[in-house]
Write a protein that holds these residues in place. Structure first.
Motif, short mmCIF file in Angstrom:
data_model
loop_
_atom_site.label_atom_id
_atom_site.label_comp_id
_atom_site.label_asym_id
_atom_site.label_seq_id
_atom_site.Cartn_x
_atom_site.Cartn_y
_atom_site.Cartn_z
N ASN A 1 0.78 -1.24 0.00
CA ASN A 1 0.00 0.00 0.00
C ASN A 1 0.81 1.29 0.00
O ASN A 1 0.32 2.33 -0.43
N SER B 1 1.22 2.93 -3.46
CA SER B 1 0.07 2.93 -4.36
C SER B 1 -0.32 4.33 -4.81
O SER B 1 -0.57 4.56 -6.00
N TYR C 1 -3.85 -0.52 -11.35
CA TYR C 1 -3.27 -0.34 -10.02
C TYR C 1 -4.35 -0.43 -8.94
O TYR C 1 -4.21 -1.16 -7.95
N ILE D 1 -4.71 -3.39 -6.11
CA ILE D 1 -4.49 -3.03 -4.70
C ILE D 1 -5.65 -3.54 -3.84
O ILE D 1 -5.44 -4.07 -2.75
N ILE E 1 -7.47 2.49 1.01
CA ILE E 1 -7.63 2.33 -0.44
C ILE E 1 -8.50 3.46 -1.00
O ILE E 1 -8.18 4.05 -2.03
#
Length: 502
Positions: free
Chosen positions: A65, A68, A87, A91, A146
């Motif tokens: 992470n 990212s 991506y 993730i 995220i």
């Protein structure tokens, strides 16, 4: 988007994040003495230790992470939306897999907790529930992280900070209600945090869909090569975090095992304010990182240096003031805040814990360069080596000397100063194509700022003796205001002199 607009967004992110941080500090300010008064000094240590266990677990997620946002932002500003979606989708699925892998070890840790750490007189069941809720909250935070990538990509972290402000207020309100309505139990802290985290997920999702609709999750977009690319870069951040844990993340655990839970509780209270300073440092880095990454994506070298200089100046001003305030006002503050504890001991431990930021209140922003340029290896190796040296020295001091908490708190700060002087400062300059000694003047400036702030704080303390909460607020407030004015005046004159020379 123009550079001026990006700077405005950066300042908006910085201001809102500072407000959110202050709210969080105020919550801890009232909560810590309440925990000490109702559950004992060791209970506050268990709360902090639960957070440390989460930091240990996060080592596995950092590799995936941590980079990212950087890769998605660079793809986005180079108009490669297909890469962005690959991506993003990769993730999400990668995090689902990690959570599934971590679930059983986390539950095993909770069940066997009393055989892993020294709990002694505390309620074993309640401590286990606290740790279980901390792990559940950690799993939820992975989904939140995220969703918040969109704020990083659009340099709109002020939105995330606003939500975090509300989250802190709800958390504080929930704690007040539950501690008032029911018999106080230590795991209520984890329970309220878990409920508030659940509430934030739909909010972050809706905002993400609004500000970054171009990026969507799709099973078809999953790419194992993307996972490998992220992990191969982020593994150095994992290594870096391992070094940080060896430097400071194991101090409560070592105190618990070698000295005792009460001493662990004392150290946890002493680290409350330094942890706020660390949080402030993280806030500053997070706020300035997107602008630096966007400039790098657009290959604007002049803007990269300009953004970095601006960030270091802001950091020097914002970080040097609280360090000196807590050093000068520490004894009076702790007497008022936790009157049952040794104020002098807490002040010394607090200073030793945050001492590394005296020469690096501004240059600590240089860490953003490693992530932006994806050159993490050298720094990460140096952090791990420093952490290993720290762990060995602390172990020796605890086993063969009577330094106890002094060794735990002070050793890591000294090692951090040496490592930053030898590696961080010259290596960052080399990455940016500058002379190796370029940033040493910023180290000197940071020391000068701290020295000047200390003098101002001592003068204000003499003018208004902080022997009550009202006089403490007035005296420390005057010291902060005077220090801020003096530092901004120096920055303003320096900037005008530079422009005049041009």
């Amino acid at each position: 988007m123009t550079s001026d607009n990006q700077n405005k967004r950066t300042m908006g992110s910085l201001i809102t994040s500072l407000v959110a941080m202050v709210l969080s500090i105020m919550t801890n300010f009232f909560l810590s003495p309440y925990i000490v008064a109702n559950f004992g000094e060791e209970a506050n240590g268990f709360t902090q230790l639960a957070n440390n266990f989460i930091n240990y677990a996060s080592l596995i997620t950092i590799a995936l992470n941590s980079m990212s946002g950087r890769f998605i932002a660079i793809s986005y500003y180079r108009d490669d939306y297909d890469a962005c979606n690959r991506y993003y989708s990769s993730i999400i699925l990668g995090n689902v897999f990690i959570i599934a892998v971590l679930f059983l070890p986390a539950m095993y840790c909770v069940v066997c907790l009393d055989s892993m750490i020294n709990i002694e007189t505390a309620d074993i069941l309640h401590v286990k529930i606290l740790f279980a809720l901390a792990f559940c909250n950690f799993f939820l935070s992975q989904f939140n992280s995220i969703l918040t990538i969109s704020f990083y990509v659009k340099n709109s972290q002020y939105i995330q900070n606003t939500v975090n402000m509300l989250k802190t207020l709800f958390n504080a309100g929930g704690l007040i209600i539950i501690f008032t309505a029911f018999t106080p139990k230590i795991y209520y802290i984890g329970l309220v945090g878990f409920i508030v985290s659940i509430m934030t997920i739909p909010i972050f999702y809706l905002v993400k869909c609004r500000i970054l609709p171009e990026i969507r999750f799709s099973l078809k977009s999953f790419d194992i090569k993307i996972i490998w690319k992220l992990v191969s870069s982020g593994i150095w951040n994992t290594l870096n975090q391992c070094g940080n844990l060896l430097m400071t993340g194991l101090d409560l655990l070592l105190s618990n095992l070698f000295i005792g839970p009460i001493q662990m509780g004392i150290l946890s209270v002493a680290k409350t304010i330094p942890n706020c300073i660390v949080q402030l440092v993280g806030t500053i880095n997070t706020s300035f990182s997107p602008n630096l990454t966007i400039a790098y994506a657009e290959k604007d070298e002049e803007r990269i240096i300009r953004s970095l200089r601006y960030a270091m100046t802001c950091s020097s001003v914002l970080v040097s003031i609280p360090i000196m305030v807590i050093c000068v006002y520490g004894k009076a503050f702790y007497k008022l805040w936790v009157p049952t504890m040794d104020a002098a001991q807490l002040t010394v431990l607090s200073f030793l814990t945050c001492m590394a930021f005296v020469p690096f209140s501004g240059p600590q922003v240089l860490y953003n360069v490693y992530t932006t340029t994806n050159k993490l290896k050298i720094n990460s190796i140096s952090v791990v080596c420093g952490g290993l040296v720290n762990f060995a020295l602390v172990f020796i001091f605890l086993k063969y000397t009577r330094l106890e908490l002094i060794a735990v708190a002070g050793t890591s700060s000294i090692i951090s100063i040496v490592r930053n002087l030898i590696i961080t400062v010259p290596y960052t300059a080399k990455i940016l194509g500058l002379k190796w000694y370029t940033f040493y003047k910023d180290v000197l400036l940071s020391c000068v700022f701290c020295l000047m702030n200390a003098v101002i704080c001592f003068m204000c303390q003499r003018l208004i003796v902080p022997d009550s909460w009202m006089s403490m607020i007035l005296s420390a407030g005057m010291a902060c205001s005077a220090s801020l004015f003096a530092l901004l005046l120096i920055v303003y004159k320096t900037k005008n002199n530079c422009q005049g020379e041009k």
